[in-house]
Write an enzyme that holds these catalytic residues in place. Structure first.
Site, short mmCIF file in Angstrom:
data_model
loop_
_atom_site.label_atom_id
_atom_site.label_comp_id
_atom_site.label_asym_id
_atom_site.label_seq_id
_atom_site.Cartn_x
_atom_site.Cartn_y
_atom_site.Cartn_z
CD GLU A 117 -1.38 2.26 -3.71
OE1 GLU A 117 -1.12 1.29 -3.54
OE2 GLU A 117 -2.39 2.66 -3.01
CG ASP A 148 -5.38 -0.17 -1.93
OD1 ASP A 148 -4.48 0.10 -2.71
OD2 ASP A 148 -5.51 -0.06 -0.55
CG ASP A 201 -3.75 2.65 5.48
OD1 ASP A 201 -3.83 3.53 4.56
OD2 ASP A 201 -4.17 2.91 6.56
CG ASP A 254 -1.94 0.96 1.00
OD1 ASP A 254 -2.45 1.45 -0.20
OD2 ASP A 254 -2.60 1.39 2.02
N GLY A 255 0.30 2.13 -0.62
CA GLY A 255 1.11 3.67 -0.48
C GLY A 255 0.26 4.67 -0.56
CG HIS A 284 -9.17 2.57 3.77
ND1 HIS A 284 -8.10 2.77 4.40
CD2 HIS A 284 -8.86 3.32 2.38
CE1 HIS A 284 -7.36 3.78 3.96
NE2 HIS A 284 -7.64 3.85 2.70
#
Length: 234
Positions: A52, A74, A139, A14-15, A129
């Site tokens: 990301e 994501d 995250d 994640d980023g 999320h």
């Protein structure tokens, strides 16, 4: 002698950036046979998409031997660009988009495609999320990067800011400008006869034409006032 078995590794990423663009961070988790390693990094000024990408790149570059890797992200931007073949096509086109401008984040796409060639990788999209345990953890790690005190410069993004005109779509304005569709030099063409619509107040004396893909471009310099609004110009 039996060939050495290729290990299977799961990579969660994640980023993000706050704001976007702004302070950035990425989080990465590697899993193999019950063993888990976590990583994060922070950047002074960058974007969501770059973080990301960096999360995936960092994780893959940490793997020391050829492996079968499943990446969970994501980011539709990352996954679709690989799974739909867009990134490979960008590289084949020397990182030029259809409208004669460089692909954004081409420095990171180059790194990602290079490291992908070292492993057998497939990508899975996960909803962000939404309670996915590893995605939520990534995250959290990305936020550690965003708020860390030892953030580094994102040289690739700074280079983009310094050369932003190279990444913007270039207008077709004169003969010889490259066609947006196929990068062939355009030529000037003058129509023999042109119909004029009712209440039209101008016409184009000429247009630019691509001899390869037949695309036509109307340019401002060719616009002329229409003095006699008949059905034809001549």
């Amino acid at each position: 002698m039996k060939d050495k078995e290729i290990p299977y590794i799961e990579l969660f990423t994640d980023g993000g950036a706050e704001p976007n663009p702004g302070k950035g961070g990425f989080g990465t988790i590697l899993k193999h046979k019950g063993r888990q390693k976590e990583f994060f990094g922070g950047y002074e000024f960058t974007t969501n998409n770059r973080m990301e990408l960096m999360a995936v790149i960092f994780g893959l570059e940490k793997i020391k031997t050829k492996a079968k890797v499943t990446v969970y992200s994501d980011s539709k931007y990352v996954i679709d660009s690989i799974e739909q073949g867009w990134a490979l096509k960008w590289r084949q086109n020397n990182w030029i988009r259809r409208k004669n401008a460089y692909v954004l984040n081409k420095d990171l796409w180059e790194r990602l495609l290079e490291v992908l060639e070292k492993h057998e990788v497939n990508f899975n999209w996960v909803k962000g999320h939404a309670g996915h345990i590893e995605n939520e953890r990534c995250d959290y790690l990305a936020n550690l990067g965003i708020h860390s005190e030892n953030k580094v410069k994102d040289d690739g993004y700074l280079d983009y800011l310094e050369n932003i005109e190279d990444y913007q779509e270039k207008s077709i304005t004169k003969e010889g400008d490259l066609c947006r569709k196929c990068n062939t030099p355009t030529i000037k063409k003058v129509p023999n006869k042109r119909k004029v619509k009712k209440h039209q107040t101008y016409y184009f004396e000429y247009y630019l034409y691509c001899p390869n893909c037949k695309a036509m471009y109307m340019v401002e310099d060719a616009k002329r006032e229409l003095l006699d609004n008949n059905n034809t110009l001549f």
